[in-house]
Design an enzyme around this catalytic site. Structure first.
Site, mmCIF file in Angstrom:
data_model
loop_
_atom_site.group_PDB
_atom_site.id
_atom_site.type_symbol
_atom_site.label_atom_id
_atom_site.label_comp_id
_atom_site.label_asym_id
_atom_site.label_seq_id
_atom_site.Cartn_x
_atom_site.Cartn_y
_atom_site.Cartn_z
ATOM 1 N N SER A 92 10.929 13.427 -26.287
ATOM 2 C CA SER A 92 12.086 13.392 -27.161
ATOM 3 C C SER A 92 12.627 11.971 -27.276
ATOM 4 O O SER A 92 11.915 11.073 -27.718
ATOM 5 C CB SER A 92 13.145 14.375 -26.665
ATOM 6 O OG SER A 92 14.203 14.502 -27.578
ATOM 7 N N HIS A 96 15.908 19.320 -32.271
ATOM 8 C CA HIS A 96 14.513 19.511 -32.692
ATOM 9 C C HIS A 96 14.299 20.834 -33.436
ATOM 10 O O HIS A 96 13.278 21.493 -33.290
ATOM 11 C CB HIS A 96 13.572 19.408 -31.483
ATOM 12 C CG HIS A 96 13.750 18.130 -30.721
ATOM 13 N ND1 HIS A 96 13.449 16.901 -31.269
ATOM 14 C CD2 HIS A 96 14.236 17.884 -29.485
ATOM 15 C CE1 HIS A 96 13.744 15.956 -30.398
ATOM 16 N NE2 HIS A 96 14.229 16.517 -29.315
#
Length: 340
Positions: free
Chosen positions: A105, A208
């Site tokens: 991430s 996300h």
């Protein structure tokens, strides 16, 4: 073969930068990163409490700066020949001691700086925009995330879909993070997949997922201000483990990433395919080496959490950088190094 990996949001801990600031040059380096990221990293990395550094707009720049600082300290001794060591900004990107780089991430922004795709200053500018945009998007609706541990993958994914959620993080064969509406996450917890546990996560929103579409648009508008270069070593991305060698492709994927799933399992599969023998995780380390311990049996693991780990980390780099898989994956690694 050496992979150096950079952790994502949630890995930060109160005071975790304190020992690093005792190194020569560290405060100055952190000050420059703070200026670029428009956040007081020294305060947040030393005295701010857990709730403060959980804030997305604080946590993400703090993690990127921490990884850059630790990596530059790792490479500084080799770069300047100093027995005492310290921190020379850009030492890691210049030395390129890794064979592969990757981040989970926001850790992918850290990895971009270590690979020389972005300068440290531009990486901090990028994460400042990213973190604020994601925090704003998270505040727009009541959303959440939960880790689903165990179960059969097909059944887990079906249950996530049935709850109206998205598999936001595919972390390993045994762990998927579901994200979406708070009600959907609660429903999944009440009706978990067979032989699986649903563990709510203390996060600000459904990262996300399509809920981050506004953040993606803001990041896309900012990205043209950056001048990416080709990575010094292949950068393995969260987009299905794709290994990139082009800076423009990196920017394209990092923009998409905020509203798309993070597939760390695919990254680990790429490590295995490339014959990685050792994985070193930069500060604050432990999450990704923990996943690798279960997923990549026989691969050496090393955490770099404090300056006390630098000597072992440098030895680990020397043992694994450029090594072939049949040289012995466990050389230079230790379970102790992976669990600190």
């Amino acid at each position: 073969m050496l992979a150096i990996v950079c952790p994502g949001q949630g890995a930060q801990k109160p005071g975790f930068l304190s020992p690093w600031l005792e190194l020569p040059g560290a405060r100055e380096a952190l000050g420059a990163l703070s200026e670029a990221g428009e956040v007081d990293l020294a305060t947040h990395g030393t005295v701010s409490d857990a709730d403060t550094i959980r804030d997305t707009a604080v946590a993400q720049p703090l993690l990127v700066a921490a990884g850059i600082l630790a990596a530059d300290a790792l490479a500084t001794q080799a770069a300047d020949g100093s027995a005492a060591g310290g921190v020379v900004p850009g030492a890691f990107a210049a030395a390129s001691p890794a064979d592969l780089l990757a981040g989970h991430s926001v850790g992918e922004v850290t990895a971009s700086a270590l690979a020389g795709v972005l300068s440290a200053a531009d990486a901090m500018r990028l994460v400042a925009v990213r973190s604020r945009a994601m925090a704003t998007a998270a505040a727009a609706e009541e959303t959440s995330m939960a880790a689903v541990v165990g179960g059969v993958r097909e059944e887990v994914l079906a249950a996530i879909e049935a709850a109206g959620l998205t598999p936001a993080n595919i972390n390993s064969a045994a762990q998927v993070v579901a994200a979406g509406s708070a009600a959907g996450v609660a429903a999944l917890g009440e009706n978990p997949p067979a032989r699986a546990r649903v563990i709510p996560l203390q996060v600000a929103g459904a990262f996300h997922t399509p809920y981050m579409a506004g953040a993606r648009e803001e990041l896309a508008a900012f990205a043209p201000q950056l001048s990416p270069a080709a990575p010094s070593v292949p950068l393995v991305t969260n987009a299905g483990g794709e290994s990139i060698t082009d800076g423009a492709r990196y920017l394209e994927l990092i923009v998409q990433q905020v509203a798309s799933p993070v597939d760390w399992q695919a990254c680990m599969a790429t490590f295995a395919e490339r014959g990685v023998t050792g994985i070193l995780e930069v500060n604050p380390a432990g999450t990704l080496t923990g996943l690798a311990k279960r997923e990549l049996k026989g691969v050496g693991l090393q955490n770099l959490n404090s300056p006390d780990d630098l000597e072992a980390a440098r030895a680990f780099v020397e043992a694994h950088a450029g090594a072939a898989a049949d040289d012995g994956a466990s050389d230079g690694g230790s379970s102790d190094g992976a669990e600190r």
